[in-house]
Design a protein around this motif. Structure first.
Motif, PDB file in Angstrom:
ATOM      1  N   GLU A 148       0.798  -1.222   0.000  1.00 13.42           N
ATOM      2  CA  GLU A 148       0.000   0.000   0.000  1.00 13.42           C
ATOM      3  C   GLU A 148       0.836   1.280   0.000  1.00 13.42           C
ATOM      4  O   GLU A 148       0.286   2.378  -0.160  1.00 13.42           O
ATOM      5  CB  GLU A 148      -0.954   0.025   1.193  1.00 13.42           C
ATOM      6  N   VAL A 149       2.155   1.187   0.182  1.00 12.03           N
ATOM      7  CA  VAL A 149       3.000   2.394   0.147  1.00 12.03           C
ATOM      8  C   VAL A 149       3.982   2.351  -1.024  1.00 12.03           C
ATOM      9  O   VAL A 149       4.927   3.136  -1.075  1.00 12.03           O
ATOM     10  CB  VAL A 149       3.774   2.580   1.473  1.00 12.03           C
ATOM     11  N   ARG A 150       3.758   1.452  -1.974  1.00  9.59           N
ATOM     12  CA  ARG A 150       4.708   1.333  -3.086  1.00  9.59           C
ATOM     13  C   ARG A 150       4.788   2.607  -3.909  1.00  9.59           C
ATOM     14  O   ARG A 150       5.857   2.971  -4.403  1.00  9.59           O
ATOM     15  CB  ARG A 150       4.311   0.151  -3.977  1.00  9.59           C
ATOM     16  N   GLY A 151       3.673   3.285  -4.084  1.00  9.92           N
ATOM     17  CA  GLY A 151       3.695   4.531  -4.845  1.00  9.92           C
ATOM     18  C   GLY A 151       4.602   5.566  -4.205  1.00  9.92           C
ATOM     19  O   GLY A 151       5.328   6.293  -4.903  1.00  9.92           O
ATOM     20  N   ARG A 152       4.584   5.638  -2.877  1.00 12.51           N
ATOM     21  CA  ARG A 152       5.447   6.596  -2.195  1.00 12.51           C
ATOM     22  C   ARG A 152       6.919   6.220  -2.318  1.00 12.51           C
ATOM     23  O   ARG A 152       7.791   7.094  -2.399  1.00 12.51           O
ATOM     24  CB  ARG A 152       5.048   6.694  -0.719  1.00 12.51           C
ATOM     25  N   VAL A 153       7.198   4.917  -2.353  1.00 11.99           N
ATOM     26  CA  VAL A 153       8.586   4.475  -2.547  1.00 11.99           C
ATOM     27  C   VAL A 153       9.064   4.858  -3.944  1.00 11.99           C
ATOM     28  O   VAL A 153      10.167   5.388  -4.124  1.00 11.99           O
ATOM     29  CB  VAL A 153       8.702   2.956  -2.329  1.00 11.99           C
ATOM     30  N   ALA A 280       3.059  11.635  -3.695  1.00  8.82           N
ATOM     31  CA  ALA A 280       2.185  11.637  -2.518  1.00  8.82           C
ATOM     32  C   ALA A 280       0.806  11.061  -2.813  1.00  8.82           C
ATOM     33  O   ALA A 280       0.131  10.557  -1.912  1.00  8.82           O
ATOM     34  CB  ALA A 280       2.059  13.055  -1.973  1.00  8.82           C
ATOM     35  N   VAL A 281       0.365  11.129  -4.082  1.00  2.17           N
ATOM     36  CA  VAL A 281      -0.986  10.653  -4.422  1.00  2.17           C
ATOM     37  C   VAL A 281      -0.963   9.392  -5.281  1.00  2.17           C
ATOM     38  O   VAL A 281      -2.015   8.877  -5.654  1.00  2.17           O
ATOM     39  CB  VAL A 281      -1.790  11.754  -5.153  1.00  2.17           C
ATOM     40  N   LEU A 282       0.225   8.892  -5.586  1.00  2.00           N
ATOM     41  CA  LEU A 282       0.343   7.801  -6.551  1.00  2.00           C
ATOM     42  C   LEU A 282      -0.304   6.514  -6.063  1.00  2.00           C
ATOM     43  O   LEU A 282      -0.869   5.747  -6.859  1.00  2.00           O
ATOM     44  CB  LEU A 282       1.824   7.566  -6.873  1.00  2.00           C
ATOM     45  N   ASP A 283      -0.254   6.244  -4.756  1.00  5.06           N
ATOM     46  CA  ASP A 283      -0.871   5.017  -4.236  1.00  5.06           C
ATOM     47  C   ASP A 283      -2.395   5.069  -4.355  1.00  5.06           C
ATOM     48  O   ASP A 283      -3.028   4.044  -4.587  1.00  5.06           O
ATOM     49  CB  ASP A 283      -0.475   4.817  -2.768  1.00  5.06           C
ATOM     50  N   ARG A 284      -2.986   6.238  -4.208  1.00  2.00           N
ATOM     51  CA  ARG A 284      -4.450   6.363  -4.257  1.00  2.00           C
ATOM     52  C   ARG A 284      -4.976   6.477  -5.680  1.00  2.00           C
ATOM     53  O   ARG A 284      -6.041   5.966  -6.002  1.00  2.00           O
ATOM     54  CB  ARG A 284      -4.889   7.588  -3.454  1.00  2.00           C
ATOM     55  N   PHE A 285      -4.247   7.161  -6.558  1.00  3.56           N
ATOM     56  CA  PHE A 285      -4.732   7.410  -7.926  1.00  3.56           C
ATOM     57  C   PHE A 285      -3.653   7.051  -8.953  1.00  3.56           C
ATOM     58  O   PHE A 285      -3.152   7.944  -9.644  1.00  3.56           O
ATOM     59  CB  PHE A 285      -5.142   8.876  -8.082  1.00  3.56           C
ATOM     60  N   PRO A 286      -3.262   5.794  -9.059  1.00  2.00           N
ATOM     61  CA  PRO A 286      -2.157   5.436  -9.971  1.00  2.00           C
ATOM     62  C   PRO A 286      -2.459   5.743 -11.432  1.00  2.00           C
ATOM     63  O   PRO A 286      -1.606   6.284 -12.138  1.00  2.00           O
ATOM     64  CB  PRO A 286      -1.966   3.940  -9.725  1.00  2.00           C
ATOM     65  N   GLN A 333       6.597   3.977 -14.720  1.00  6.79           N
ATOM     66  CA  GLN A 333       7.349   2.971 -13.971  1.00  6.79           C
ATOM     67  C   GLN A 333       6.480   2.315 -12.911  1.00  6.79           C
ATOM     68  O   GLN A 333       6.509   1.091 -12.711  1.00  6.79           O
ATOM     69  CB  GLN A 333       8.579   3.613 -13.310  1.00  6.79           C
ATOM     70  N   ASN A 334       5.691   3.122 -12.215  1.00  5.59           N
ATOM     71  CA  ASN A 334       4.793   2.584 -11.193  1.00  5.59           C
ATOM     72  C   ASN A 334       3.753   1.658 -11.810  1.00  5.59           C
ATOM     73  O   ASN A 334       3.411   0.607 -11.240  1.00  5.59           O
ATOM     74  CB  ASN A 334       4.100   3.737 -10.462  1.00  5.59           C
ATOM     75  N   ALA A 335       3.248   2.019 -12.990  1.00  7.17           N
ATOM     76  CA  ALA A 335       2.269   1.172 -13.671  1.00  7.17           C
ATOM     77  C   ALA A 335       2.864  -0.182 -14.034  1.00  7.17           C
ATOM     78  O   ALA A 335       2.179  -1.210 -13.973  1.00  7.17           O
ATOM     79  CB  ALA A 335       1.752   1.881 -14.925  1.00  7.17           C
ATOM     80  N   MET A 336       4.141  -0.199 -14.404  1.00 11.37           N
ATOM     81  CA  MET A 336       4.795  -1.454 -14.765  1.00 11.37           C
ATOM     82  C   MET A 336       4.852  -2.423 -13.584  1.00 11.37           C
ATOM     83  O   MET A 336       4.766  -3.636 -13.767  1.00 11.37           O
ATOM     84  CB  MET A 336       6.217  -1.182 -15.270  1.00 11.37           C
TER      85      MET A 336
END
Length: 404
Positions: A148-153, A280-286, A333-336
């Motif tokens: 759940e925190v991967r977007g922030r990483v 900061a918002v990537l985990d909620r709205f990828p 990158q996050n989408a991958m």
């Protein structure tokens, strides 16, 4: 200690492979990966700030020094997927320490290079290491933390990479002009050594296929292809215009050379702010973050084309373009990590390769447009290509929402 191959050592290794690292170890490894991202990105772009110094010292033309950057990007684009495939079975700790070792050695060779040929060879070795680093770094970093925190990483890694433009290259340029161009290049080796030691000591050894982020969390071949195409189109659009932004700001907007230098700093700060906010918002709205980043880039490029002759508007749209440039790559990158149909390291390598192909294609396309439609025409073409990228993403999103 039991001899090699005994049950005692096997049990010890099993514990090492399965026990998650302590929180402080995870944070230390993440910090080392962030510093490595900053160092690699600084190494890639540092010759831009040292162009004249290297040219005079090695007695080569400015265009030849420019090839140090072009050749670097082409190497990353061409080798990302093949090298990632070749190293897919090697434990990530061994891969990362090897890549950072290559960074240290190549930076030292570059700093001591007696000729242009040696310097070019050292640069290509750094590029080869960076091609695999971006594929391996993401799965290793996000695998250390909860899903759940991967977007922030991913956001933290992107912020570190973006600092190269805001901090790394300006600091290296300043140091090089007060000493010699070799000093900041050698400093990269010192930074790489810090990262190497930290990762070698603190990162657990495990089989790549057993790591938490080794495979996509929601494999989707169609979305994988869509993101890959959209990222490449967006990069092509961005660099069709951005490659010639100095000429645009001078000829169209009427800024003085000194003001253009300040605007480059503003552009870098906007890029850093963009990746910070998006992370900061990537985990909620990828998915929304990706579309928003591409749409913002399109607005920035087309705004510069339409209103760039007015200096106030030019600054606003330059900030929009800078604020989107980093987030576009970060969100793809996050989408991958989510939609990869197989291993995430191969998907990330494909994305990095496609993005670098887009950079090279955009620079080449802008060069073709420049004599035909002027520098404003490069931003129009770049904006339209980015609109096409946004349309690809929205079309796929509408298909996903449609009832089956």
């Amino acid at each position: 200690m039991p001899p090699a191959g005994t049950t005692g050592e096997n049990q010890k290794d099993d514990v090492h492979l399965t026990r998650p690292p302590a929180p402080w170890r995870r944070l230390a490894v993440l910090a080392a990966l962030m510093l490595a991202a900053l160092t690699f990105n600084t190494a890639e772009n540092l010759p831009v700030g040292l162009l004249g110094l290297i040219s005079a010292d090695l007695r080569v033309s400015l265009s030849a020094v420019g090839l140090l950057v072009t050749g670097y990007g082409v190497t990353v684009a061409v080798t990302s997927v093949p090298v990632a495939h070749l190293m897919r079975a090697v434990p990530r700790r061994h891969v990362l320490t090897g890549l950072l070792g290559a960074l240290v050695v190549s930076s030292l060779v570059a700093a001591l290079a007696p000729s242009y040929g040696v310097l070019l060879g050292a640069r290509l070795l750094t590029a080869l290491a960076q091609a695999l680093f971006w594929a391996v770094m993401g799965p290793v970093a996000v695998g250390l933390f909860a899903p759940e925190v991967r977007g922030r990483v991913v956001g933290a890694l992107s912020v570190a990479g973006s600092l190269a433009l805001v901090l790394g290259v300006p600091a290296g340029t300043w140091l090089g002009h007060r000493t010699s161009w070799q000093v900041p290049v050698a400093a990269l080796a010192a930074l790489g050594l810090v990262c190497l030691v930290t990762i070698a000591v603190l990162l657990p050894t495990s089989r790549p296929e057993e790591e938490p982020a080794a495979y996509g969390s929601s494999p989707d071949v169609r979305r994988f292809r869509t993101v890959l195409a959209a990222g490449a189109l967006s990069a092509t659009g961005a660099f069709t215009g951005y490659t010639y932004v100095v000429a645009f700001l001078g000829e169209v907007s009427g800024f003085s050379p000194g003001s253009v230098s300040v605007l480059f700093v503003v552009f870098g700060v906007a890029c850093l702010a963009g990746v910070s906010v998006t992370g900061a918002v990537l985990d909620r709205f990828p998915q929304g973050a990706l579309v928003a980043a591409v749409a913002t880039q399109a607005a920035g490029l087309l705004g510069l084309y339409a209103l760039g002759a007015h200096q106030g508007a030019a600054v606003v749209f330059l900030v929009l373009t800078g604020g989107a440039l980093g987030p576009v790559f970060m969100t793809t990158q996050n989408a991958m990590l989510s939609c990869a149909p197989g291993r995430t390291d191969l998907a990330l390598a494909a994305n990095s390769g496609a993005y670098n192909v887009g950079i090279a294609a955009g620079a080449a396309l802008g060069g073709l447009i420049l004599p035909l439609a002027g520098v404003r025409g490069t931003f129009l073409a770049g904006g339209l290509l980015t609109v096409a990228s946004c349309a690809v993403l929205l079309r796929t999103a509408s298909r996903d929402r449609a009832p089956r």
